[in-house]
Enzyme design. Structure first.
Site, PDB file in Angstrom:
ATOM      1  N   LYS A  40       0.868  -1.186   0.000  1.00  0.00           N
ATOM      2  CA  LYS A  40       0.000   0.000   0.000  1.00  0.00           C
ATOM      3  C   LYS A  40       0.902   1.232   0.000  1.00  0.00           C
ATOM      4  CE  LYS A  40      -3.950  -2.039   2.432  1.00  0.00           C
ATOM      5  NZ  LYS A  40      -4.865  -1.953   3.585  1.00  0.00           N
ATOM      6  N   ARG A  89     -15.972  -6.978   9.127  1.00  0.00           N
ATOM      7  CA  ARG A  89     -16.987  -5.910   9.104  1.00  0.00           C
ATOM      8  C   ARG A  89     -18.288  -6.370   8.482  1.00  0.00           C
ATOM      9  NH1 ARG A  89     -13.116  -1.861   6.230  1.00  0.00           N
ATOM     10  NH2 ARG A  89     -12.564  -3.893   5.393  1.00  0.00           N
TER      11      ARG A  89
END
Ligand code: COA
Length: 157
Positions: A40, A89
C-alpha cells in the site's frame, strides 16, 4: 496467552480501536502490530503509524504496540503467539480473511485466527474512507481516535 492484531493502520480508526478494546477483555495480552506494508502507499510513514497507534491505545493496559515488517507468521513465531485477531466488518471481508487465515496457518502450523465481528456503528469504516474524507477537507473527528484527529487537523492547516 499473547494474541496479535496486525494491520497497516493508515491511520488507526475507531473501528480498529473497538476490535482492540474488545480483544483486550477476551485475552490477557494483545500485541498490536503495525505493518510497514510495501504493497500500500500509506499517507503516514511507518514510524508515524506506530506512534499514532501507540497514543490511541495508551489507556488499554494489556496492549503493546510494535512495528514489524516481513511475514506475520514469523512475527507470531518470535512472540510465541498461536493466535491472530482479525475484525470482520461484513460478508465482503470473509473470503479474503479466511484465505489470509489459511495461508498464515500453512506458514505456521499452530497459528490460528480468531475473528471478531466489528460493532455495528463501525461496519462501514476503513482507513481508506478516513483518508478520502480528509483529502476532501471533511471532518473525521467521529471516525478516529483523538490523537489521529489532532494530527490530521494540524496537517490540514
Ligand atoms: N474497523 C475499521 N477498518 C477495518 C476494520 C475494522 N474493524 N477491519 C479491517 N479494516 C480495514 C483496514 O483499515 C483496511 O483498510 P484500508 O484498506 O482502507 O487500509 C482494510 O480493512 C483491510 O485491509 P488489509 O490490507 O486486509 O489489512 P490491513 O491493512 O489491516 O493488514 C496485514 C494487512 C498487515 C495483516 C497483512 O498484509 C499482513 O499480514 N502483512 C504481512 C505480510 C504477510 O504475512 N502476509 C500474509 C501472508 S502472504
Amino acid at each position: 496467552m499473547t494474541v496479535i492484531y496486525a494491520g497497516t493502520f493508515d491511520p488507526i480508526t475507531n473501528g480498529h480501536l473497538d476490535i482492540i478494546q474488545r480483544a483486550s477483555i477476551l485475552f490477557p495480552k494483545i500485541i498490536v502490530a503495525v505493518a510497514e506494508n510495501t504493497t500500500k502507499r500509506p499517507l503516514f510513514d511507518h514510524q508515524q503509524r506506530i506512534k499514532l497507534t501507540q497514543e490511541s491505545c495508551k489507556d488499554i493496559a494489556n496492549v503493546e504496540v510494535i512495528g514489524f515488517n516481513g511475514l506475520l507468521a514469523d512475527l507470531a513465531k518470535s512472540y510465541g503467539s498461536k493466535t491472530l485477531i482479525r475484525g470482520i466488518r461484513g460478508s465482503d471481508d470473509i473470503d479474503y480473511e479466511i484465505q489470509l487465515a489459511q495461508l498464515n496457518n500453512r506458514l505456521l502450523e499452530e497459528l490460528d485466527t480468531v475473528f471478531l465481528p466489528s460493532s455495528v456503528e463501525w461496519r462501514y469504516l476503513s482507513s481508506t474512507m478516513v483518508r478520502e474524507i480528509y483529502f476532501h477537507q471533511g471532518d473525521v473527528a467521529q471516525f478516529v481516535p483523538l490523537a489521529v484527529n489532532n494530527v490530521l487537523t494540524q496537517l490540514g492547516k
